[in-house]
Design an enzyme around this catalytic site. Structure first.
Site, PDB file in Angstrom:
ATOM      1  N   LYS A  32       1.396  -0.683   0.283  1.00 42.62           N
ATOM      2  CA  LYS A  32      -0.071  -0.425   0.155  1.00 42.62           C
ATOM      3  C   LYS A  32       0.813   0.765   0.153  1.00 42.62           C
ATOM      4  O   LYS A  32       1.551   1.917   0.828  1.00 42.62           O
ATOM      5  CB  LYS A  32      -0.790  -0.031   1.138  1.00 42.62           C
ATOM      6  CG  LYS A  32      -1.773   0.799   1.264  1.00 42.62           C
ATOM      7  CD  LYS A  32      -2.770   1.126   2.237  1.00 42.62           C
ATOM      8  CE  LYS A  32      -2.338   1.304   3.699  1.00 42.62           C
ATOM      9  NZ  LYS A  32      -2.139   2.673   3.629  1.00 42.62           N
ATOM     10  N   ASP A  59      -3.388   4.361  -1.914  1.00 45.46           N
ATOM     11  CA  ASP A  59      -4.294   5.055  -1.352  1.00 45.46           C
ATOM     12  C   ASP A  59      -4.546   6.477  -1.405  1.00 45.46           C
ATOM     13  O   ASP A  59      -4.238   6.395  -0.068  1.00 45.46           O
ATOM     14  CB  ASP A  59      -4.048   4.032   0.270  1.00 45.46           C
ATOM     15  CG  ASP A  59      -4.975   4.557   1.485  1.00 45.46           C
ATOM     16  OD1 ASP A  59      -5.760   5.029   1.526  1.00 45.46           O
ATOM     17  OD2 ASP A  59      -4.496   5.090   2.140  1.00 45.46           O
ATOM     18  N   LYS A  61      -7.134   8.366  -1.736  1.00 48.05           N
ATOM     19  CA  LYS A  61      -8.729   8.847  -1.443  1.00 48.05           C
ATOM     20  C   LYS A  61      -9.377   9.356  -1.423  1.00 48.05           C
ATOM     21  O   LYS A  61      -9.529  10.832  -1.387  1.00 48.05           O
ATOM     22  CB  LYS A  61      -8.658   8.720   0.595  1.00 48.05           C
ATOM     23  CG  LYS A  61      -7.966   7.940   1.403  1.00 48.05           C
ATOM     24  CD  LYS A  61      -8.281   7.910   2.617  1.00 48.05           C
ATOM     25  CE  LYS A  61      -7.442   6.643   3.900  1.00 48.05           C
ATOM     26  NZ  LYS A  61      -5.956   6.839   3.840  1.00 48.05           N
ATOM     27  N   HIS A  63     -11.886  12.755  -3.065  1.00 51.01           N
ATOM     28  CA  HIS A  63     -13.123  13.278  -3.094  1.00 51.01           C
ATOM     29  C   HIS A  63     -13.065  14.785  -3.927  1.00 51.01           C
ATOM     30  O   HIS A  63     -11.811  15.793  -3.330  1.00 51.01           O
ATOM     31  CB  HIS A  63     -13.120  12.975  -1.638  1.00 51.01           C
ATOM     32  CG  HIS A  63     -14.249  13.564  -1.240  1.00 51.01           C
ATOM     33  ND1 HIS A  63     -14.605  13.597  -0.060  1.00 51.01           N
ATOM     34  CD2 HIS A  63     -15.599  13.893  -1.053  1.00 51.01           C
ATOM     35  CE1 HIS A  63     -16.416  13.993   0.333  1.00 51.01           C
ATOM     36  NE2 HIS A  63     -16.727  14.394  -0.754  1.00 51.01           N
ATOM     37  N   ASP A  64     -13.759  14.834  -4.906  1.00 50.32           N
ATOM     38  CA  ASP A  64     -13.901  15.997  -5.040  1.00 50.32           C
ATOM     39  C   ASP A  64     -14.365  16.012  -6.441  1.00 50.32           C
ATOM     40  O   ASP A  64     -15.515  14.791  -6.327  1.00 50.32           O
ATOM     41  CB  ASP A  64     -12.834  16.081  -6.175  1.00 50.32           C
ATOM     42  CG  ASP A  64     -12.579  17.237  -6.813  1.00 50.32           C
ATOM     43  OD1 ASP A  64     -13.412  18.369  -6.850  1.00 50.32           O
ATOM     44  OD2 ASP A  64     -10.817  18.497  -6.465  1.00 50.32           O
ATOM     45  N   PRO A  66     -16.785  15.118  -9.616  1.00 47.92           N
ATOM     46  CA  PRO A  66     -17.152  13.806 -10.368  1.00 47.92           C
ATOM     47  C   PRO A  66     -16.045  14.138 -11.528  1.00 47.92           C
ATOM     48  O   PRO A  66     -15.379  12.997 -11.612  1.00 47.92           O
ATOM     49  CB  PRO A  66     -19.171  13.758 -11.127  1.00 47.92           C
ATOM     50  CG  PRO A  66     -19.813  13.985  -9.898  1.00 47.92           C
ATOM     51  CD  PRO A  66     -18.848  15.577  -9.535  1.00 47.92           C
ATOM     52  N   THR A  68     -13.492  16.152 -11.647  1.00 55.88           N
ATOM     53  CA  THR A  68     -12.280  16.164 -11.468  1.00 55.88           C
ATOM     54  C   THR A  68     -12.279  15.011 -11.293  1.00 55.88           C
ATOM     55  O   THR A  68     -10.802  14.572 -11.565  1.00 55.88           O
ATOM     56  CB  THR A  68     -11.514  17.201 -10.593  1.00 55.88           C
ATOM     57  OG1 THR A  68     -12.808  18.205 -11.255  1.00 55.88           O
ATOM     58  CG2 THR A  68     -10.926  16.915  -9.830  1.00 55.88           C
ATOM     59  N   THR A 119     -12.051   6.672  10.079  1.00 53.17           N
ATOM     60  CA  THR A 119     -12.623   5.852  11.847  1.00 53.17           C
ATOM     61  C   THR A 119     -11.896   6.002  12.778  1.00 53.17           C
ATOM     62  O   THR A 119     -12.247   6.920  13.951  1.00 53.17           O
ATOM     63  CB  THR A 119     -11.501   4.354  11.668  1.00 53.17           C
ATOM     64  OG1 THR A 119     -10.250   4.888  11.395  1.00 53.17           O
ATOM     65  CG2 THR A 119     -11.805   3.011  11.313  1.00 53.17           C
ATOM     66  N   ARG A 181      -3.536  -6.546  14.284  1.00 55.32           N
ATOM     67  CA  ARG A 181      -2.276  -6.556  15.134  1.00 55.32           C
ATOM     68  C   ARG A 181      -2.219  -7.805  15.945  1.00 55.32           C
ATOM     69  O   ARG A 181      -2.610  -8.925  15.820  1.00 55.32           O
ATOM     70  CB  ARG A 181      -2.459  -5.540  16.640  1.00 55.32           C
ATOM     71  CG  ARG A 181      -2.610  -4.208  16.428  1.00 55.32           C
ATOM     72  CD  ARG A 181      -1.459  -3.674  16.252  1.00 55.32           C
ATOM     73  NE  ARG A 181      -1.276  -2.288  15.685  1.00 55.32           N
ATOM     74  CZ  ARG A 181      -1.467  -1.373  14.629  1.00 55.32           C
ATOM     75  NH1 ARG A 181      -1.121  -2.377  13.993  1.00 55.32           N
ATOM     76  NH2 ARG A 181      -1.025  -0.047  14.410  1.00 55.32           N
ATOM     77  N   GLY A 210       0.494  -1.609   8.903  1.00 57.89           N
ATOM     78  CA  GLY A 210       1.193  -1.246   8.796  1.00 57.89           C
ATOM     79  C   GLY A 210       2.613  -2.320   9.249  1.00 57.89           C
ATOM     80  O   GLY A 210       3.363  -2.752   9.478  1.00 57.89           O
ATOM     81  N   ARG A 211       2.717  -1.151  10.902  1.00 60.49           N
ATOM     82  CA  ARG A 211       3.499  -1.063  12.154  1.00 60.49           C
ATOM     83  C   ARG A 211       4.154  -2.487  12.459  1.00 60.49           C
ATOM     84  O   ARG A 211       5.310  -2.810  12.689  1.00 60.49           O
ATOM     85  CB  ARG A 211       3.773   0.087  12.362  1.00 60.49           C
ATOM     86  CG  ARG A 211       3.717   1.205  12.229  1.00 60.49           C
ATOM     87  CD  ARG A 211       3.302   2.784  13.409  1.00 60.49           C
ATOM     88  NE  ARG A 211       2.265   2.212  13.208  1.00 60.49           N
ATOM     89  CZ  ARG A 211       0.841   2.738  14.411  1.00 60.49           C
ATOM     90  NH1 ARG A 211       1.402   4.297  14.293  1.00 60.49           N
ATOM     91  NH2 ARG A 211      -0.163   3.068  13.576  1.00 60.49           N
TER      92      ARG A 211
HETATM   93  O1  C5P Z   1       0.556   0.949  11.405  1.00 59.14           O
HETATM   94  P1  C5P Z   1      -0.981   0.482  11.267  1.00 59.14           P
HETATM   95  O2  C5P Z   1      -0.573  -1.596  11.287  1.00 59.14           O
HETATM   96  O3  C5P Z   1      -1.332   1.005  11.961  1.00 59.14           O
HETATM   97  O4  C5P Z   1      -1.235   0.891   9.681  1.00 59.14           O
HETATM   98  C1  C5P Z   1      -2.165   0.977   9.132  1.00 59.14           C
HETATM   99  C2  C5P Z   1      -2.932   1.497   7.646  1.00 59.14           C
HETATM  100  O5  C5P Z   1      -3.901   1.151   7.354  1.00 59.14           O
HETATM  101  C3  C5P Z   1      -2.074   3.300   7.559  1.00 59.14           C
HETATM  102  O6  C5P Z   1      -1.635   3.115   6.275  1.00 59.14           O
HETATM  103  C4  C5P Z   1      -3.219   3.527   7.802  1.00 59.14           C
HETATM  104  O7  C5P Z   1      -3.053   5.102   7.206  1.00 59.14           O
HETATM  105  C5  C5P Z   1      -4.160   2.852   7.364  1.00 59.14           C
HETATM  106  N1  C5P Z   1      -5.863   2.803   7.246  1.00 59.14           N
HETATM  107  C6  C5P Z   1      -5.840   2.823   9.264  1.00 59.14           C
HETATM  108  N2  C5P Z   1      -7.639   2.654   9.713  1.00 59.14           N
HETATM  109  C7  C5P Z   1      -8.511   3.387   8.401  1.00 59.14           C
HETATM  110  C8  C5P Z   1      -7.321   3.852   7.320  1.00 59.14           C
HETATM  111  C9  C5P Z   1      -6.994   3.441   6.280  1.00 59.14           C
HETATM  112  O8  C5P Z   1      -4.960   2.623   9.764  1.00 59.14           O
HETATM  113  N3  C5P Z   1      -9.354   3.505   8.615  1.00 59.14           N
END
Ligand code: C5P
Length: 232
Positions: A32, A59, A61, A63-64, A66, A68, A119, A181, A210-211
């Site tokens: 991503k 990713d 996202k 939003h503008d 239609p 564009t 979120t 997680r 991600g992390r």
């Molecule tokens: O590091 P982590 O696992 O929290 O990363 C989650 C990824 O998903 C990040 O790139 C974050 O911006 C994205 N994301 C999220 N929650 C959302 C939409 C996207 O954590 N509702």
């Protein structure tokens, strides 16, 4: 495309992401690319990562208006990404225009998924800032249904919402779920989380991690653990 683990490569520059991806000598992760990296490096980062053999979820996202969004989606489609996204809040007409823009002359196109409510938006900020007075769960499901009506392929949602989205929009409608997680890992700033195994049970189609992978001592082992729990 079947169930897969998407690695959120939230790095600030190309070298950092290449150093990270160089570690993966076996299975090549679905990657991503978010706004930070894309704005820093431009479209070349997408081409480079694609050239290395990775699938890409871009990713951005959108939003503008239609028109564009339609024209911008045509540009992203020509970058040969595999998934891109937009805000369902842009209306059904904007989502339909996006699909038109994404569709290549030969009829193929990347998958298109919608963000419902971020979120980071809670009931209070939705009511007070956006003047949307309905319960947030209802709003999320309504936006998912709008995305389905517009012809989109799925939504980004919490793994906790994936089951309900499938109930309302059908099994084929994709749920792409961040907030994942390991059972023994750090939650960090995520509030509502699930393990890869739980996300599989509840029916997520893709998990975005991600992390737990990028910041792990051994990112390849962490990725393989996600794949073992979620895909295999
Ligand atoms: O590091 P982590 O696992 O929290 O990363 C989650 C990824 O998903 C990040 O790139 C974050 O911006 C994205 N994301 C999220 N929650 C959302 C939409 C996207 O954590 N509702």
């Amino acid at each position: 495309m079947g169930r897969d683990v998407i690695v959120a490569c939230d790095f600030s520059n190309a070298q950092a992401v290449f150093d990270f991806l160089d570690k993966f000598t076996g299975r090549k992760p679905f990657v991503k690319i978010g706004m930070e990296l894309f704005y820093a490096e431009g479209p070349s980062i997408v081409k480079e990562i694609k050239k290395r053999g990775h699938k890409i979820f871009l990713d951005l996202k959108l939003h503008d208006i239609p028109n564009t969004v339609k024209k911008s989606m045509a540009v992203l489609s020509s970058l040969d990404v595999d998934i891109c996204n937009l805000h369902a809040g842009g209306t059904i007409r904007m989502m339909e225009a996006a699909l038109e823009g994404l569709t290549r002359p030969d009829g193929s196109r990347p998958l298109l998924i919608a963000v419902t409510q971020l979120t980071s938006t809670d009931q209070e900020s939705m009511e007070n800032d956006l003047l949307i007075k309905e319960p947030i769960d209802k709003v999320v499901m309504h936006y998912a249904a709008n995305a389905k009506k517009a012809g989109l392929d799925g939504v980004v949602c919490s793994p906790l919402e994936a089951g309900k989205v499938h109930e309302i929009c059908g099994k084929e409608f994709l749920t792409v779920t961040p907030g994942v997680r390991f059972a023994d890992g750090d939650i960090g700033d995520q509030k509502r989380v699930m393990t890869p195994a739980q996300a599989k049970l509840i029916g997520s189609d893709y998990i975005v991690v991600g992390r737990p992978i990028t910041a792990a001592d051994d990112p390849v082992a962490a990725y393989n653990r996600c794949v073992a729990e979620f895909v295999d």
